[in-house]
Design a protein around this motif. Structure first.
Motif, PDB file in Angstrom:
ATOM      1  N   PRO A 143       0.812  -1.221   0.000  1.00 30.33           N
ATOM      2  CA  PRO A 143       0.000   0.000   0.000  1.00 30.33           C
ATOM      3  C   PRO A 143       0.847   1.273   0.000  1.00 30.33           C
ATOM      4  O   PRO A 143       0.491   2.265  -0.641  1.00 30.33           O
ATOM      5  N   GLU A 144       1.968   1.230   0.694  1.00 27.14           N
ATOM      6  CA  GLU A 144       2.845   2.402   0.762  1.00 27.14           C
ATOM      7  C   GLU A 144       3.505   2.681  -0.594  1.00 27.14           C
ATOM      8  O   GLU A 144       3.591   3.832  -1.035  1.00 27.14           O
ATOM      9  N   LEU A 145       3.931   1.612  -1.253  1.00 24.41           N
ATOM     10  CA  LEU A 145       4.551   1.780  -2.566  1.00 24.41           C
ATOM     11  C   LEU A 145       3.531   2.270  -3.584  1.00 24.41           C
ATOM     12  O   LEU A 145       3.847   3.112  -4.448  1.00 24.41           O
ATOM     13  N   PHE A 146       2.287   1.791  -3.467  1.00 25.06           N
ATOM     14  CA  PHE A 146       1.252   2.232  -4.393  1.00 25.06           C
ATOM     15  C   PHE A 146       0.939   3.723  -4.186  1.00 25.06           C
ATOM     16  O   PHE A 146       0.648   4.443  -5.139  1.00 25.06           O
ATOM     17  N   THR A 147       1.007   4.189  -2.953  1.00 24.89           N
ATOM     18  CA  THR A 147       0.854   5.620  -2.680  1.00 24.89           C
ATOM     19  C   THR A 147       1.895   6.418  -3.445  1.00 24.89           C
ATOM     20  O   THR A 147       1.580   7.429  -4.094  1.00 24.89           O
ATOM     21  N   GLU A 148       3.142   5.972  -3.375  1.00 21.80           N
ATOM     22  CA  GLU A 148       4.219   6.678  -4.069  1.00 21.80           C
ATOM     23  C   GLU A 148       4.086   6.549  -5.585  1.00 21.80           C
ATOM     24  O   GLU A 148       4.419   7.479  -6.338  1.00 21.80           O
ATOM     25  N   TRP A 149       3.602   5.418  -6.042  1.00 21.85           N
ATOM     26  CA  TRP A 149       3.368   5.186  -7.477  1.00 21.85           C
ATOM     27  C   TRP A 149       2.360   6.212  -8.011  1.00 21.85           C
ATOM     28  O   TRP A 149       2.601   6.854  -9.034  1.00 21.85           O
ATOM     29  N   ILE A 150       1.236   6.357  -7.317  1.00 17.14           N
ATOM     30  CA  ILE A 150       0.212   7.316  -7.740  1.00 17.14           C
ATOM     31  C   ILE A 150       0.773   8.736  -7.710  1.00 17.14           C
ATOM     32  O   ILE A 150       0.559   9.529  -8.639  1.00 17.14           O
ATOM     33  N   ALA A 151       1.498   9.068  -6.648  1.00 18.42           N
ATOM     34  CA  ALA A 151       2.071  10.408  -6.523  1.00 18.42           C
ATOM     35  C   ALA A 151       3.010  10.722  -7.682  1.00 18.42           C
ATOM     36  O   ALA A 151       2.986  11.823  -8.245  1.00 18.42           O
ATOM     37  N   ALA A 152       3.824   9.750  -8.069  1.00 20.45           N
ATOM     38  CA  ALA A 152       4.773   9.959  -9.157  1.00 20.45           C
ATOM     39  C   ALA A 152       4.066  10.117 -10.498  1.00 20.45           C
ATOM     40  O   ALA A 152       4.471  10.918 -11.343  1.00 20.45           O
ATOM     41  N   LYS A 153       3.000   9.357 -10.702  1.00 23.72           N
ATOM     42  CA  LYS A 153       2.291   9.385 -11.982  1.00 23.72           C
ATOM     43  C   LYS A 153       1.404  10.620 -12.135  1.00 23.72           C
ATOM     44  O   LYS A 153       1.234  11.125 -13.246  1.00 23.72           O
ATOM     45  N   LEU A 154       0.821  11.105 -11.029  1.00 27.12           N
ATOM     46  CA  LEU A 154      -0.134  12.209 -11.100  1.00 27.12           C
ATOM     47  C   LEU A 154       0.436  13.532 -10.604  1.00 27.12           C
ATOM     48  O   LEU A 154      -0.231  14.563 -10.717  1.00 27.12           O
ATOM     49  N   GLY A 155       1.627  13.508 -10.019  1.00 29.94           N
ATOM     50  CA  GLY A 155       2.213  14.738  -9.508  1.00 29.94           C
ATOM     51  C   GLY A 155       1.519  15.263  -8.269  1.00 29.94           C
ATOM     52  O   GLY A 155       1.591  16.453  -7.954  1.00 29.94           O
ATOM     53  N   ARG A 156       0.874  14.376  -7.540  1.00 30.27           N
ATOM     54  CA  ARG A 156       0.132  14.770  -6.337  1.00 30.27           C
ATOM     55  C   ARG A 156       0.011  13.555  -5.434  1.00 30.27           C
ATOM     56  O   ARG A 156      -0.457  12.514  -5.868  1.00 30.27           O
ATOM     57  N   LYS A 157       0.423  13.678  -4.169  1.00 28.17           N
ATOM     58  CA  LYS A 157       0.344  12.542  -3.263  1.00 28.17           C
ATOM     59  C   LYS A 157      -1.101  12.313  -2.837  1.00 28.17           C
ATOM     60  O   LYS A 157      -1.765  13.227  -2.354  1.00 28.17           O
TER      61      LYS A 157
END
Length: 250
Positions: A143-157
């Protein structure tokens, strides 16, 4: 091209007649009849209209337009200023809400899936209007890595509401303010659900049903569909297209 030609094409391409919506889909404010230069953006706010005027646009296409069922019907204040700017400058405003969310080629849900690298993305056929989608991550993530994945892809955590399950592989999503689809997502048996916004009740739904929830931003999850639509029209008809992002942290 003629405004009427563009209007008819979008009506058919986006299958507008399939949807029961909260605002009119299509031409919302009439401007000049000949359209050669279009501007796209997420929301028909004053800064977007001002930028379109500076670009000498003939038409603006947005996901969030005007005349929502819940808004006052009078043309005063902010609403008057926006519409006056369009009328004085003879700019057409087209708005497409749910039809743009659901479209299988340029819609918000499919383009978000592409942006996040979700595989086998498809709408859930058992639900009306094809607004809830399901797919898979290329590999399991914490879940933590997926949070960072979304943040990197969308430019927003994103805001993550955790659940007991450990790894995430199957994902459901619906862009924008669709947090209440979390219950349908749970019924699909997915590990996580993504939408744009979050409500107080979303926390309890995620915790009690054991499904991770990610509120990734209403604006951030709906950046890509309107861009794709503008690019499609530019390619199809040779229109000059400019996407203008008016940043919004929500």
């Amino acid at each position: 091209m003629q405004r009427s030609e563009l209007q008819q094409y979008l009506q058919e391409f986006l299958q507008v007649d399939k949807f029961r919506d909260y605002a009119p889909n299509g031409l919302q404010v009439e401007g000049k009849s000949e359209i050669n230069r279009i501007v796209t953006g997420v929301t028909a706010c004053q800064p977007l209209i001002d930028a379109a005027i500076a670009c000498q646009a003939d038409a603006i296409l947005v996901h969030h337009g005007f005349f929502w069922k819940s808004e006052p019907q009078v043309l005063v204040g902010m609403k008057r200023r926006r519409i006056k700017s369009l009328l004085v400058n003879d700019i057409n405003l087209f708005g497409y809400h749910l039809p743009l969310d659901a479209h299988p080629q340029v819609g918000n849900n499919i383009t978000l899936a592409v942006q996040l690298g979700l595989q086998e993305a498809a709408p859930v056929s058992s639900l009306p209007q094809e607004l809830l989608w399901r797919g898979y991550l290329p590999h399991s993530m914490s879940p933590e890595l997926f949070t960072e994945w979304i943040a990197a892809k969308l430019g927003r955590k994103p805001l993550h509401l955790p659940a007991p399950r450990k790894d995430i592989r199957t994902v459901a999503w619906c862009t924008g303010g669709a947090q209440d689809y979390i219950d349908q997502a749970y019924e699909l048996g997915v590990d996580a659900f993504i939408s744009g916004e979050v409500s107080e009740r979303t926390f309890h739904s995620a915790a009690e049903q054991g499904i991770h929830y990610y509120a990734a931003g209403h604006h951030a999850t709906e950046l890509y569909g309107i861009q794709a639509l503008g690019a499609h029209l530019a390619q199809q008809f040779g229109l000059e297209h400019t996407f203008i992002d008016i940043a919004n942290p929500v």
